[in-house]
Write an enzyme that holds these catalytic residues in place. Structure first.
Site, PDB file in Angstrom:
ATOM      1  N   HIS A  24     -77.244  17.036  68.136  1.00  0.00           N
ATOM      2  CA  HIS A  24     -76.116  17.738  67.490  1.00  0.00           C
ATOM      3  C   HIS A  24     -76.496  18.133  66.061  1.00  0.00           C
ATOM      4  CE1 HIS A  24     -73.689  14.946  70.279  1.00  0.00           C
ATOM      5  NE2 HIS A  24     -73.483  16.158  70.747  1.00  0.00           N
ATOM      6  N   LYS A  48     -63.313  13.229  79.788  1.00  0.00           N
ATOM      7  CA  LYS A  48     -64.223  12.144  79.421  1.00  0.00           C
ATOM      8  C   LYS A  48     -63.499  10.859  79.061  1.00  0.00           C
ATOM      9  CE  LYS A  48     -68.394  14.412  77.883  1.00  0.00           C
ATOM     10  NZ  LYS A  48     -69.187  14.875  76.748  1.00  0.00           N
ATOM     11  N   ARG A  97     -78.953  23.104  75.855  1.00  0.00           N
ATOM     12  CA  ARG A  97     -80.165  22.298  75.998  1.00  0.00           C
ATOM     13  C   ARG A  97     -80.973  22.757  77.205  1.00  0.00           C
ATOM     14  NH1 ARG A  97     -77.150  16.877  76.679  1.00  0.00           N
ATOM     15  NH2 ARG A  97     -75.830  18.421  77.678  1.00  0.00           N
ATOM     16  N   SER A 135     -75.436  11.965  74.518  1.00  0.00           N
ATOM     17  CA  SER A 135     -74.781  10.764  73.996  1.00  0.00           C
ATOM     18  C   SER A 135     -74.780   9.669  75.068  1.00  0.00           C
ATOM     19  CB  SER A 135     -73.346  11.088  73.560  1.00  0.00           C
ATOM     20  OG  SER A 135     -73.368  12.098  72.576  1.00  0.00           O
TER      21      SER A 135
HETATM   22  N1  COA Z   1     -78.306  17.882  71.587  1.00  0.00           N
HETATM   23  C1  COA Z   1     -78.187  16.793  72.346  1.00  0.00           C
HETATM   24  N2  COA Z   1     -77.111  16.540  73.115  1.00  0.00           N
HETATM   25  C2  COA Z   1     -76.136  17.445  73.094  1.00  0.00           C
HETATM   26  C3  COA Z   1     -76.192  18.608  72.327  1.00  0.00           C
HETATM   27  C4  COA Z   1     -77.335  18.807  71.544  1.00  0.00           C
HETATM   28  N3  COA Z   1     -77.491  19.878  70.789  1.00  0.00           N
HETATM   29  N4  COA Z   1     -75.080  19.310  72.532  1.00  0.00           N
HETATM   30  C5  COA Z   1     -74.352  18.624  73.412  1.00  0.00           C
HETATM   31  N5  COA Z   1     -74.984  17.501  73.734  1.00  0.00           N
HETATM   32  C6  COA Z   1     -74.539  16.508  74.706  1.00  0.00           C
HETATM   33  C7  COA Z   1     -73.526  15.574  74.157  1.00  0.00           C
HETATM   34  O1  COA Z   1     -74.117  14.429  73.609  1.00  0.00           O
HETATM   35  C8  COA Z   1     -72.696  15.274  75.359  1.00  0.00           C
HETATM   36  O2  COA Z   1     -73.283  14.253  76.096  1.00  0.00           O
HETATM   37  P1  COA Z   1     -72.421  13.275  77.013  1.00  0.00           P
HETATM   38  O3  COA Z   1     -71.758  14.160  78.043  1.00  0.00           O
HETATM   39  O4  COA Z   1     -73.412  12.366  77.566  1.00  0.00           O
HETATM   40  O5  COA Z   1     -71.388  12.620  76.124  1.00  0.00           O
HETATM   41  C9  COA Z   1     -72.744  16.572  76.171  1.00  0.00           C
HETATM   42  O6  COA Z   1     -73.903  17.214  75.733  1.00  0.00           O
HETATM   43  C10 COA Z   1     -71.605  17.519  75.931  1.00  0.00           C
HETATM   44  O7  COA Z   1     -70.965  17.136  74.771  1.00  0.00           O
HETATM   45  P2  COA Z   1     -70.211  17.986  73.693  1.00  0.00           P
HETATM   46  O8  COA Z   1     -71.049  19.073  73.172  1.00  0.00           O
HETATM   47  O9  COA Z   1     -69.678  17.042  72.721  1.00  0.00           O
HETATM   48  O10 COA Z   1     -69.122  18.700  74.524  1.00  0.00           O
HETATM   49  P3  COA Z   1     -68.038  18.108  75.485  1.00  0.00           P
HETATM   50  O11 COA Z   1     -68.297  18.745  76.808  1.00  0.00           O
HETATM   51  O12 COA Z   1     -67.930  16.632  75.444  1.00  0.00           O
HETATM   52  O13 COA Z   1     -66.723  18.618  74.856  1.00  0.00           O
HETATM   53  C11 COA Z   1     -65.266  20.155  73.780  1.00  0.00           C
HETATM   54  C12 COA Z   1     -66.367  19.926  74.808  1.00  0.00           C
HETATM   55  C13 COA Z   1     -64.809  18.875  73.135  1.00  0.00           C
HETATM   56  C14 COA Z   1     -65.805  21.095  72.732  1.00  0.00           C
HETATM   57  C15 COA Z   1     -64.126  20.818  74.559  1.00  0.00           C
HETATM   58  O14 COA Z   1     -63.666  19.943  75.570  1.00  0.00           O
HETATM   59  C16 COA Z   1     -62.945  21.201  73.650  1.00  0.00           C
HETATM   60  O15 COA Z   1     -62.987  22.230  73.020  1.00  0.00           O
HETATM   61  N6  COA Z   1     -61.907  20.340  73.590  1.00  0.00           N
HETATM   62  C17 COA Z   1     -60.707  20.607  72.822  1.00  0.00           C
HETATM   63  C18 COA Z   1     -59.533  20.917  73.762  1.00  0.00           C
HETATM   64  C19 COA Z   1     -59.685  22.331  74.305  1.00  0.00           C
HETATM   65  O16 COA Z   1     -59.580  23.311  73.604  1.00  0.00           O
HETATM   66  N7  COA Z   1     -59.921  22.389  75.622  1.00  0.00           N
HETATM   67  C20 COA Z   1     -60.140  23.650  76.300  1.00  0.00           C
HETATM   68  C21 COA Z   1     -61.618  24.000  76.271  1.00  0.00           C
HETATM   69  S1  COA Z   1     -61.934  25.496  77.154  1.00  0.00           S
END
Ligand code: COA
Length: 167
Positions: A24, A48, A97, A135
């Site tokens: 990140h 999640k 990624r 993560s």
């Molecule tokens: N390097 C390493 N790992 C990465 C990364 C990077 N550059 N980018 C993402 N990841 C990993 C994260 O660690 C995470 O791993 P995990 O699944 O093992 O925990 C995974 O990729 C995805 O995580 P993240 O980027 O945090 O996204 P998410 O899918 O958990 O969440 C939100 C997406 C929170 C942005 C989305 O649900 C949101 O916008 N929520 C707000 C409510 C909303 O508007 N909902 C409608 C969305 S259309």
């Protein structure tokens, strides 16, 4: 003429950050070179189950990003697009990624755009060095006593050890 996407050149980098990793931080560091300000938005993915509380996820992000001058960490428990509208921000950053990230990211980008047509999602490719980490993977390694020093900041590694010591 078509309206500009952004006047202020602020962008939001939303995520779960459960916990924040160097993957990140790589995206944040590179985005902070392009945009005037990056808001790292600690938020919820309703699909999640989190290991850390909302407060802990936010505090770890604040600690890990304290040296970046143009990065602010904000927590938000509503829709991403509502945050964008409330703060007059039109750009969302996401990291890619591997190929398998694409489908989920495409769905989110389209859903967000359907909810708020003025916004755009910008994608950056995660550095090769971090392209295989997540993560969940970091948590699993700590759970079995492995060393994650090259994937998360020291303060996050400490929190992870505490988490699995008390469970
Ligand atoms: N390097 C390493 N790992 C990465 C990364 C990077 N550059 N980018 C993402 N990841 C990993 C994260 O660690 C995470 O791993 P995990 O699944 O093992 O925990 C995974 O990729 C995805 O995580 P993240 O980027 O945090 O996204 P998410 O899918 O958990 O969440 C939100 C997406 C929170 C942005 C989305 O649900 C949101 O916008 N929520 C707000 C409510 C909303 O508007 N909902 C409608 C969305 S259309």
């Amino acid at each position: 003429m078509k309206k500009k996407v952004s006047d202020s050149m602020e962008a939001v980098y939303p995520g779960s950050f459960d916990p924040i990793t160097y993957g990140h931080i790589d995206i944040i560091e590179r985005s902070a070179e392009i945009f005037e300000k990056i808001i790292v938005l600690v938020t919820y993915n309703v699909r999640k189950n989190y290991s850390f509380s909302f407060k802990e996820r936010t505090e770890m992000a604040i600690d890990s990003l304290k040296d970046f001058k143009n990065v602010e960490v904000v927590s938000h428990d509503g829709l991403l697009v509502d945050f964008l509208k409330q703060n007059s921000i039109k750009v969302v950053i996401r990291g890619l990624r591997v190929i398998s990230d694409f489908e989920h990211e495409l769905q989110m980008a389209h859903a967000n755009k359907a909810l708020y047509n003025n916004m755009e999602t910008f994608f950056l490719m995660t550095d090769n060095e971090y392209s295989y980490i997540s993560s969940s993977m970091v948590k699993e390694i700590v759970q079995f006593g492995g060393d994650v020093a090259s994937w998360v900041p020291e303060e996050v590694a400490v929190k992870l050890k505490e988490l699995y010591k008390s469970n």
